[in-house]
Design a protein around this motif. Structure first.
Motif, PDB file in Angstrom:
ATOM      1  N   ALA A 317       2.719   3.309  -8.356  1.00 53.37           N
ATOM      2  CA  ALA A 317       2.304   2.985  -9.626  1.00 53.37           C
ATOM      3  C   ALA A 317       0.742   3.613  -9.884  1.00 53.37           C
ATOM      4  CB  ALA A 317       2.216   1.167  -9.679  1.00 53.37           C
ATOM      5  N   LEU A 318       0.877   4.187 -11.041  1.00 53.09           N
ATOM      6  CA  LEU A 318      -0.403   4.986 -11.522  1.00 53.09           C
ATOM      7  C   LEU A 318      -1.374   5.550 -10.287  1.00 53.09           C
ATOM      8  CD1 LEU A 318      -1.619   2.042 -14.054  1.00 53.09           C
ATOM      9  CD2 LEU A 318      -0.253   4.203 -14.290  1.00 53.09           C
ATOM     10  N   ASP A 416       5.419  -6.680 -13.891  1.00 53.28           N
ATOM     11  CA  ASP A 416       4.029  -6.709 -13.088  1.00 53.28           C
ATOM     12  C   ASP A 416       4.031  -6.270 -12.154  1.00 53.28           C
ATOM     13  OD1 ASP A 416       3.164  -8.526 -15.237  1.00 53.28           O
ATOM     14  OD2 ASP A 416       4.159 -10.258 -14.317  1.00 53.28           O
ATOM     15  N   SER A 417       5.259  -5.832 -11.196  1.00 52.18           N
ATOM     16  CA  SER A 417       4.908  -5.507  -9.969  1.00 52.18           C
ATOM     17  C   SER A 417       6.482  -4.871  -9.574  1.00 52.18           C
ATOM     18  CB  SER A 417       4.423  -6.570  -8.859  1.00 52.18           C
ATOM     19  OG  SER A 417       5.286  -7.715  -9.114  1.00 52.18           O
ATOM     20  N   ASN A 443       1.720  -3.427 -10.734  1.00 52.16           N
ATOM     21  CA  ASN A 443       2.005  -2.050 -11.610  1.00 52.16           C
ATOM     22  C   ASN A 443       0.691  -1.252 -12.011  1.00 52.16           C
ATOM     23  OD1 ASN A 443       4.646  -2.630 -11.314  1.00 52.16           O
ATOM     24  ND2 ASN A 443       5.045  -3.669 -13.298  1.00 52.16           N
ATOM     25  N   ASP A 444      -0.332  -1.857 -11.851  1.00 57.15           N
ATOM     26  CA  ASP A 444      -1.647  -1.246 -12.435  1.00 57.15           C
ATOM     27  C   ASP A 444      -2.150  -0.100 -11.133  1.00 57.15           C
ATOM     28  OD1 ASP A 444      -2.554  -3.142 -10.433  1.00 57.15           O
ATOM     29  OD2 ASP A 444      -4.026  -4.045 -11.861  1.00 57.15           O
ATOM     30  N   LYS A 446      -3.508  -1.283  -8.421  1.00 53.22           N
ATOM     31  CA  LYS A 446      -4.915  -1.666  -7.879  1.00 53.22           C
ATOM     32  C   LYS A 446      -4.468  -2.546  -6.690  1.00 53.22           C
ATOM     33  CE  LYS A 446      -7.622  -0.812 -12.178  1.00 53.22           C
ATOM     34  NZ  LYS A 446      -8.434  -1.501 -12.938  1.00 53.22           N
TER      35      LYS A 446
END
Length: 549
Positions: A317-318, A416-417, A443-444, A446
């Protein structure tokens, strides 16, 4: 006259002597030739090529002056000898020198090999070595066949043809897995490129597909579960594809599919810096070499995320990448297997955060045997260890014993994930407990949330309690500072923003660890060790990694 010219003249002189030349050529009347020359699109290692031009062969921690190189005494056992005998170093030589300059070195060494091994079948004629030799001799024919000396050229071409016939009859005697695939790839390449070989292509292809079917999971990963071997598999199939294109022959669909699946599986175990994740006694390797092989193989594929057979599940993710081992170890006969089930590695962009200790992999090394064995243990991986016991036993002879036989996996994705929940039975026989690990990547990119549970199952019960440790080995260079409450740590990587670690249900300590680099060097580092005790009723420990920005 330079040393390389003198060496080449000496070799040509030996080959020109009637008895040796006649033994190498045999009774064939018409001269052999290659019908096509494949193009290798993979860039070699310029530094190793420069070392060859300077008169030294270097691999890992070992080196030998070319002036002292005796192929007859070298043997064919071990990574250093196998690399020299397989002639993959021609790629590195070509990266450092054009044909005219490189041929002086290449032909002198090939000539020495012909004198040492060309007239008799010995250990250098192992099927997997001949397979690799054919792939590289044909791809670098301009470097090994530039000589105007007809004796040398005839000796090389006829030895190549004899080697191909020997390989055709003996490829299935190579050990199952990558060695047998390499042997059959050489058989196919010889049929495509040596004059008169095209009628044998179909039979050779059948042998190669048998070797692939016996060594590859359906998802493209090798059953050895070794990322380093997977990298070599992609390389072998890429060289073979080049042979098909050079010969203007159609690549079979099944072979193309197997090659693409192999590349997808390889992509699935690469981290943000382009290197490999460390599994089955391997290390990250050289990211530049990994990139060169992937770029030059001629294939394109997306990373394999849900690897049922290959077993390495990938969450991303990112720019944050997590690779988890969610499968049993390789079969016991594969001596490099490790007790790493449910371990993971984590990277933030090009910065690795959580790693496994790794191992020497396929490079020559001088690490103590005891250390190499210790690097295969569960404690050397970022997962849970119960009572300082391996989840799969590592026996005194290096083989794997009883332990993990079944891994149950559930994976889900939402807005979200991404989540992977997996459990293994490696501690069921000795403790009556299943280890279940759940990992969630936001999903960010972080946050990574984890939960390790020990779940009671079956009749076996521990009497009172047993200690456990959940280890997170940190990448070299990461500073770790414990928080005041002893339940967390601040991690400061040199190449990424800080990460915060928290745990619940056990106590945290920061301890020394080590990591084996892509060059095979042991580098001191740190580990987060979450320690506690579990009763026969089981228990759970939650933990979290969160990037500060």
């Amino acid at each position: 006259m330079s040393a390389a010219d003198a060496a080449r003249s000496e070799i040509v002189g030996k080959l020109a002597r009637g008895s040796l030349l006649s033994r190498l050529i045999g009774s064939r009347k018409s001269p052999l030739r290659l019908t096509a020359v494949p193009r290798d699109h993979v860039d070699g290692n310029r530094a190793r090529g420069d070392a060859l031009l300077a008169g030294r062969f270097v691999l890992g921690s070992e080196a030998v002056p070319l002036a002292d190189l005796d192929f007859a005494a070298l043997g064919a056992d071990g990574p250093f000898a196998e690399s020299l005998q397989g002639f993959s170093w021609l790629r590195d030589l070509a990266a450092a020198a054009g044909r005219e300059k490189g041929a002086k070195v290449a032909e002198a060494l090939v000539g020495r090999w012909l004198v040492a091994h060309g007239t008799r079948i010995d250990e250098a004629w192992a099927p997997e070595l001949w397979g690799e030799r054919i792939l590289f001799w044909t791809a670098y024919a301009p470097y090994v066949l530039s000589s105007r000396e007809s004796g040398y050229r005839s000796a090389l071409l006829n030895t190549l043809a004899r080697g191909a016939r020997h390989l055709d009859a003996n490829a299935d005697k190579a050990p199952a897995g990558l060695p047998r695939i390499t042997a059959w790839a050489g058989v196919v390449a010889a049929a495509l490129l040596i004059q008169g070989g095209l009628p044998r292509v179909a039979r050779s292809e059948a042998g190669l597909m048998r070797a692939l079917a016996a060594a590859q999971f359906e998802d493209g990963g090798l059953m050895s579960r070794s990322p380093e071997e997977q990298l070599l598999l992609v390389d072998r199939l890429g060289l073979l594809r080049a042979a098909y294109f050079a010969a203007k022959q159609t690549l079979p669909d099944l072979l193309e599919s197997a090659a693409a699946a192999a590349l997808a599986a390889l992509h699935g175990v690469t981290m943000g810096d382009g290197g490999l994740s460390s599994w089955q006694g391997g290390n990250p390797g050289d990211p530049a070499r990994v990139a060169a092989l992937i770029e030059g193989c001629g294939l394109r594929a997306r990373p394999l995320r849900q690897a049922r057979g290959w077993g390495y599940h990938r969450l991303s993710a990112l720019g944050t990448i997590l690779v988890m081992d969610a499968a049993p170890p390789p079969p016991p006969k594969m001596l490099a297997g490790s007790a790493s089930t449910l371990a993971f590695e984590l990277s933030d962009g090009a910065q690795r955060i959580v790693v496994n200790c790794g191992g020497p992999g396929l490079l020559p090394h001088h690490l103590p045997h005891e250390l190499v064995q210790a690097l295969r243990t569960t404690a050397a991986h970022s997962t849970l260890t119960l009572d300082d016991t391996n989840s799969t036993a590592i026996l005194d002879d290096g083989s794997l014993g009883k332990g993990v036989s079944d891994v149950v996996i559930d994976r889900s994705e939402d807005n979200d994930s991404s989540r992977v929940t997996a459990s293994h039975d490696g501690y069921l026989r000795g403790f009556g407990l299943l280890h279940q690990r759940s990992i969630v990547l936001g999903n960010d990119g972080k946050e990574v949330r984890g939960n390790d549970q020990l779940l009671p199952k079956g009749r076996k019960k521990i009497r009172e309690s047993a200690p456990f440790a959940i280890r997170f080995h940190l990448a070299p260079g990461i500073e770790a500072t414990a928080t005041a409450d002893g339940m967390g740590a601040i991690l400061r990587p040199p190449g990424a923003p800080p990460w915060n670690f928290r745990c619940r249900g056990a106590m945290l300590s920061i301890e020394e660890s080590l990591h084996v680099s892509g060059a095979g060097e042991v580098i001191p580092t740190l580990q987060l060790a979450v320690v506690g005790e579990v009763s026969a009723l089981g228990g759970q420990t939650a933990w979290q990694f969160r990037r500060s920005s």
